[in-house]
Design a protein around this motif. Structure first.
Motif, PDB file in Angstrom:
ATOM      1  N   ALA A 108      36.621  31.724  48.354  1.00  0.00           N
ATOM      2  CA  ALA A 108      37.273  31.068  47.459  1.00  0.00           C
ATOM      3  C   ALA A 108      36.874  31.891  46.019  1.00  0.00           C
ATOM      4  O   ALA A 108      37.468  32.526  45.764  1.00  0.00           O
ATOM      5  CB  ALA A 108      37.630  29.774  47.482  1.00  0.00           C
ATOM      6  N   ASP A 109      35.287  31.787  46.423  1.00  0.00           N
ATOM      7  CA  ASP A 109      34.738  32.157  44.713  1.00  0.00           C
ATOM      8  C   ASP A 109      35.109  33.704  44.789  1.00  0.00           C
ATOM      9  O   ASP A 109      35.530  33.884  44.034  1.00  0.00           O
ATOM     10  CB  ASP A 109      33.892  32.042  44.993  1.00  0.00           C
ATOM     11  CG  ASP A 109      32.603  32.419  43.992  1.00  0.00           C
ATOM     12  OD1 ASP A 109      33.195  32.644  42.718  1.00  0.00           O
ATOM     13  OD2 ASP A 109      31.451  32.759  43.171  1.00  0.00           O
ATOM     14  N   PHE A 110      34.766  34.317  45.365  1.00  0.00           N
ATOM     15  CA  PHE A 110      35.047  36.179  45.673  1.00  0.00           C
ATOM     16  C   PHE A 110      36.746  35.673  45.330  1.00  0.00           C
ATOM     17  O   PHE A 110      37.146  37.306  44.344  1.00  0.00           O
ATOM     18  CB  PHE A 110      34.856  36.725  47.036  1.00  0.00           C
ATOM     19  CG  PHE A 110      34.873  38.237  46.953  1.00  0.00           C
ATOM     20  CD1 PHE A 110      33.599  38.756  46.572  1.00  0.00           C
ATOM     21  CD2 PHE A 110      35.670  38.673  46.796  1.00  0.00           C
ATOM     22  CE1 PHE A 110      33.657  40.384  46.801  1.00  0.00           C
ATOM     23  CE2 PHE A 110      36.111  39.999  47.380  1.00  0.00           C
ATOM     24  CZ  PHE A 110      34.413  40.457  47.286  1.00  0.00           C
ATOM     25  N   LEU A 111      37.002  35.774  45.877  1.00  0.00           N
ATOM     26  CA  LEU A 111      38.734  35.571  45.583  1.00  0.00           C
ATOM     27  C   LEU A 111      39.248  35.336  44.957  1.00  0.00           C
ATOM     28  O   LEU A 111      40.779  35.991  44.128  1.00  0.00           O
ATOM     29  CB  LEU A 111      39.419  34.729  47.350  1.00  0.00           C
ATOM     30  CG  LEU A 111      39.373  35.153  48.653  1.00  0.00           C
ATOM     31  CD1 LEU A 111      39.554  34.181  49.739  1.00  0.00           C
ATOM     32  CD2 LEU A 111      40.045  36.367  49.196  1.00  0.00           C
ATOM     33  N   LEU A 112      38.443  34.201  43.997  1.00  0.00           N
ATOM     34  CA  LEU A 112      39.373  33.978  42.570  1.00  0.00           C
ATOM     35  C   LEU A 112      39.554  34.978  41.807  1.00  0.00           C
ATOM     36  O   LEU A 112      39.786  35.065  40.977  1.00  0.00           O
ATOM     37  CB  LEU A 112      38.722  32.866  42.605  1.00  0.00           C
ATOM     38  CG  LEU A 112      39.172  31.534  43.001  1.00  0.00           C
ATOM     39  CD1 LEU A 112      38.884  30.749  43.236  1.00  0.00           C
ATOM     40  CD2 LEU A 112      41.002  31.179  42.752  1.00  0.00           C
ATOM     41  N   THR A 113      37.500  35.377  41.554  1.00  0.00           N
ATOM     42  CA  THR A 113      37.142  36.655  40.730  1.00  0.00           C
ATOM     43  C   THR A 113      37.709  38.085  41.145  1.00  0.00           C
ATOM     44  O   THR A 113      37.198  38.943  39.869  1.00  0.00           O
ATOM     45  CB  THR A 113      35.650  35.907  40.559  1.00  0.00           C
ATOM     46  OG1 THR A 113      34.579  36.615  41.902  1.00  0.00           O
ATOM     47  CG2 THR A 113      35.322  34.636  40.323  1.00  0.00           C
ATOM     48  N   HIS A 114      37.253  38.369  42.536  1.00  0.00           N
ATOM     49  CA  HIS A 114      37.545  39.631  42.758  1.00  0.00           C
ATOM     50  C   HIS A 114      39.691  39.899  42.925  1.00  0.00           C
ATOM     51  O   HIS A 114      39.697  40.763  42.703  1.00  0.00           O
ATOM     52  CB  HIS A 114      36.783  40.513  43.901  1.00  0.00           C
ATOM     53  CG  HIS A 114      35.222  40.164  43.361  1.00  0.00           C
ATOM     54  ND1 HIS A 114      34.768  39.106  43.335  1.00  0.00           N
ATOM     55  CD2 HIS A 114      34.459  41.122  42.363  1.00  0.00           C
ATOM     56  CE1 HIS A 114      33.719  39.046  42.480  1.00  0.00           C
ATOM     57  NE2 HIS A 114      33.767  40.557  42.546  1.00  0.00           N
ATOM     58  N   ILE A 115      39.637  39.235  43.899  1.00  0.00           N
ATOM     59  CA  ILE A 115      41.397  39.579  44.568  1.00  0.00           C
ATOM     60  C   ILE A 115      42.517  39.531  43.461  1.00  0.00           C
ATOM     61  O   ILE A 115      43.216  40.229  43.081  1.00  0.00           O
ATOM     62  CB  ILE A 115      41.163  39.036  45.847  1.00  0.00           C
ATOM     63  CG1 ILE A 115      40.333  39.537  46.694  1.00  0.00           C
ATOM     64  CG2 ILE A 115      43.022  39.184  46.469  1.00  0.00           C
ATOM     65  CD1 ILE A 115      40.246  41.140  46.751  1.00  0.00           C
ATOM     66  N   GLN A 116      42.335  38.880  43.479  1.00  0.00           N
ATOM     67  CA  GLN A 116      43.237  37.149  42.499  1.00  0.00           C
ATOM     68  C   GLN A 116      43.708  38.106  41.263  1.00  0.00           C
ATOM     69  O   GLN A 116      44.279  39.031  41.301  1.00  0.00           O
ATOM     70  CB  GLN A 116      42.754  35.913  42.106  1.00  0.00           C
ATOM     71  CG  GLN A 116      44.015  35.425  41.499  1.00  0.00           C
ATOM     72  CD  GLN A 116      44.059  35.297  39.672  1.00  0.00           C
ATOM     73  OE1 GLN A 116      43.271  35.800  39.335  1.00  0.00           O
ATOM     74  NE2 GLN A 116      45.323  34.776  39.620  1.00  0.00           N
ATOM     75  N   PRO A 117      42.367  38.706  40.234  1.00  0.00           N
ATOM     76  CA  PRO A 117      43.040  39.333  38.692  1.00  0.00           C
ATOM     77  C   PRO A 117      43.405  40.792  39.193  1.00  0.00           C
ATOM     78  O   PRO A 117      43.606  41.538  38.482  1.00  0.00           O
ATOM     79  CB  PRO A 117      41.157  39.608  38.170  1.00  0.00           C
ATOM     80  CG  PRO A 117      40.241  38.851  38.973  1.00  0.00           C
ATOM     81  CD  PRO A 117      40.960  38.405  40.442  1.00  0.00           C
ATOM     82  N   LEU A 118      44.109  41.013  40.311  1.00  0.00           N
ATOM     83  CA  LEU A 118      44.002  42.597  40.912  1.00  0.00           C
ATOM     84  C   LEU A 118      45.610  42.419  40.607  1.00  0.00           C
ATOM     85  O   LEU A 118      46.258  41.616  40.649  1.00  0.00           O
ATOM     86  CB  LEU A 118      43.608  43.170  42.329  1.00  0.00           C
ATOM     87  CG  LEU A 118      42.348  43.609  42.079  1.00  0.00           C
ATOM     88  CD1 LEU A 118      41.800  43.239  43.708  1.00  0.00           C
ATOM     89  CD2 LEU A 118      41.786  44.248  41.249  1.00  0.00           C
ATOM     90  N   PRO A 119      46.395  43.000  40.007  1.00  0.00           N
ATOM     91  CA  PRO A 119      48.118  43.938  39.896  1.00  0.00           C
ATOM     92  C   PRO A 119      48.487  43.429  40.974  1.00  0.00           C
ATOM     93  O   PRO A 119      48.638  44.533  42.148  1.00  0.00           O
ATOM     94  CB  PRO A 119      47.786  44.420  38.730  1.00  0.00           C
ATOM     95  CG  PRO A 119      47.241  46.055  39.718  1.00  0.00           C
ATOM     96  CD  PRO A 119      45.385  44.774  39.282  1.00  0.00           C
ATOM     97  N   GLY A 120      49.565  42.084  41.571  1.00  0.00           N
ATOM     98  CA  GLY A 120      50.074  42.328  42.780  1.00  0.00           C
ATOM     99  C   GLY A 120      49.896  41.111  43.647  1.00  0.00           C
ATOM    100  O   GLY A 120      49.794  41.468  44.958  1.00  0.00           O
ATOM    101  N   CYS A 121      47.988  41.074  43.485  1.00  0.00           N
ATOM    102  CA  CYS A 121      47.859  40.301  44.648  1.00  0.00           C
ATOM    103  C   CYS A 121      47.311  38.852  44.422  1.00  0.00           C
ATOM    104  O   CYS A 121      46.693  38.575  45.144  1.00  0.00           O
ATOM    105  CB  CYS A 121      45.886  41.515  44.649  1.00  0.00           C
ATOM    106  SG  CYS A 121      46.210  42.908  45.055  1.00  0.00           S
TER     107      CYS A 121
END
Length: 564
Positions: free
Chosen positions: A235-248
């Motif tokens: 979840a940490d990786f998803l929050l810090t790397h995936i969630q900020p990407l536009p449209g993701c």
């Protein structure tokens, strides 16, 4: 009217006799071709000008192009002009119609492929593509890309994709990769056989492609991120790397929900929930008995441990870090001296390499990895308790960053929300329940809420956005005290004991969506492995490890482990 071949009885009842008949027949046809006997069509070909005699029946049987040509208006002409294929290439392919073979080389394969596509010779196309792929080099792959674009050859396109899937780590670092269209990349990234050792490798490649041309790629980015096995990230990786990407944002939210809410998974529409075949993971355990060190790998299918390698290490008290393909030994102690050496052992190739030494000698220190950088934290130099912290990157080597607030050794460090948390340990005043947090963006340490108990070398695990801490050795020999830290509220809370049957817990892992514990039961000295059965609130024994003084555990891709 002649009877159809399919209506006739077999020429021979014995297959070997049939083969002899066909061999004699083909030998006769080839003799007619070599002697130019019974020729009924001649092709006049340019560049350079040449005449190529042949038999209509053979060519029509070999290629739909010739079949349609002979059925057309000029099909009865004794001489047919061919102006769009050079004479050498055309003659080679006419020979192919008779023999199924042609002299295809690296130098002529481009011309042969283009002509074979025009003449609709599928087997010749396949031979050309096989020649291209057999001789692929860093230089020739660029030629192959150009040829695929010019010919739109589906077989070459598919073979190149197979090559890119197999050699993804190498291909993704080339300039050509940055110009791949989204459809091609999607096809590659969707493959279960994508040859990567961890899902982060695919994410890193997407980010390189995206950053190369952000305006052009921004709209297509969610299509590629959706090809990742998002549930394999924490979840940490998803929050810090995936969630900020536009449209993701939605993709990250769904993956986090899938990870954190197992009961709701049937209601969450995720494209991929299983790891790739090449990203299947297993346990790799480093065990020590005095100066004997060995690595054991877990065979999931057989539920047993297998020896992977033996390592010769003539010093102690080092800290170990699994980083990508390497096992990194940092610092240590030998003959009364504290060491600053750093050595790396490649897990795949089983080879040693010396890395730059730390600025300060350390033992009994802490290590953490964040954003590809390795941190050496605190520890001892001789009997002196250290507060210094240094960070390693391949480009800059070791450099000091801000020091601890309180010097300490024998603690534990974990990463969460792009920060490093250091928990417990010991200093000159005794055992600690202190917690400190390092923010690399500001290069500062801050104090967090203390743990409820002092803990030395505790087991620490990040799980579902919280930090879980349990005592490694139980003084009461009856239960394991467990507490959990909420970073948003900066609070600690006690939770139920891990298992009353365990006297010593070595480590706890989240693996295959289950909680695994490693440790020594009360009644024997065998280090055992158990898996928590959530439905029945009990631990199920899986297998045992040979008893040694200490273990270091990590989860690694199966594909990383050499079969040698």
């Amino acid at each position: 009217m002649a009877a159809s071949c399919t209506q006739r009885p077999a020429l021979q009842s014995n297959s070997s006799e049939q083969n002899r008949f066909m061999e004699k027949l083909m030998a006769k046809i080839l003799r007619f071709y070599d002697q130019q006997s019974l020729i009924d069509v001649t092709f006049k070909v340019s560049n350079p000008t040449a005449v190529v005699p042949a038999h209509r029946l053979i060519l029509a049987a070999a290629s739909p192009y010739f079949e349609n040509l002979f059925k057309g208006k000029q099909g009865n002409n004794p001489v047919i002009e061919i102006n769009y294929i050079d004479s050498d290439t055309f003659e080679r392919l006419i020979t192919f119609c008779y023999t199924g073979e042609a002299p295809i080389t690296v130098n002529n394969v481009g011309a042969m492929l283009k002509a074979a596509i025009v003449l609709q010779l599928d087997d010749a196309i396949n031979s050309c593509v096989d020649c291209i792929m057999k001789n692929i080099t860093e230089r020739s792959i660029q030629v192959a890309y150009v040829l695929e674009r010019e010919t739109q050859c589906e077989r070459l396109k598919q073979k190149l994709i197979e090559y890119e899937i197999k050699n993804f780590m190498e291909i993704s670092r080339r300039v050509e990769f940055l110009n791949f269209d989204v459809e091609k990349l999607q096809h590659i990234l969707e493959s279960d056989n994508l040859n990567i050792t961890r899902e982060e490798d695919a994410y890193d490649a997407i980010k390189r492609w995206f950053n190369y041309d952000v305006p052009a790629h921004q709209e297509q980015l969610p299509i590629l991120i959706a090809c990742l096995r998002l549930t394999q990230f924490d979840a940490d990786f998803l929050l810090t790397h995936i969630q900020p990407l536009p449209g993701c944002e939605l993709l990250a939210f769904k993956a986090i929900s899938w990870i954190r809410e197992p009961a709701a998974r049937t209601k969450i529409n995720m494209r991929f929930t299983e790891p790739r075949v090449t990203c299947e993971k297993t346990f790799l355990v480093f065990g020590s008995t005095e100066m004997n060190h060995k690595l054991l790998q877990y065979n999931k299918a057989e539920d047993k441990w297998q020896k992977y390698a033996s390592l010769k290490i003539d010093y102690t008290d080092f800290t170990m870090k699994f980083s990508n393909d390497n096992l990194i030994l940092i610092g240590g102690y030998k003959n009364g001296a504290t060491l600053n050496i750093v050595r790396s052992w490649n897990i795949r190739n089983k080879t040693w390499q010396n890395l730059p030494a730390m600025n300060q000698a350390r033992r009994s220190h802490l290590t953490a990895e964040l954003d590809g950088k390795i941190y050496a934290i605190g520890g001892l130099e001789g009997n002196k308790v250290l507060s210094s912290v240094e960070r390693y990157t391949p480009s800059d080597g070791w450099e000091f960053v801000s020091s601890f607030i309180f010097p300490k050794s024998f603690g534990r460090a974990v990463t969460l929300n792009n920060k490093i948390y250091v928990l417990g340990g010991r200093n000159g005043f005794g055992d600690l329940k202190l917690v400190e947090c390092y923010n690399p963006d500001s290069n500062t340490w801050t104090s967090c809420a203390d743990m409820t108990e002092c803990r030395v070398s505790p087991c620490v695990r990040v799980h579902k956005g919280h930090i879980y801490v349990l005592e490694k050795y139980s003084a009461k020999q009856s239960s394991q005290s467990v507490e959990r830290y909420d970073p948003e509220r900066n609070t600690w809370s006690k939770i139920c004991c891990l298992n009353a049957e365990w006297a010593r817990i070595e480590n706890v892992f989240s693996f295959d969506n289950k909680l695994w514990s490693f440790g020594h039961p009360k009644h024997d000295d065998i280090s055992s492995v158990s898996v928590y059965d959530e439905d029945n609130d009990r631990w199920v024994k899986k297998c045992s490890l040979p008893n040694v003084d200490r273990y270091t555990y990590n989860i690694v891709p199966v594909a990383l482990l050499s079969s040698k």
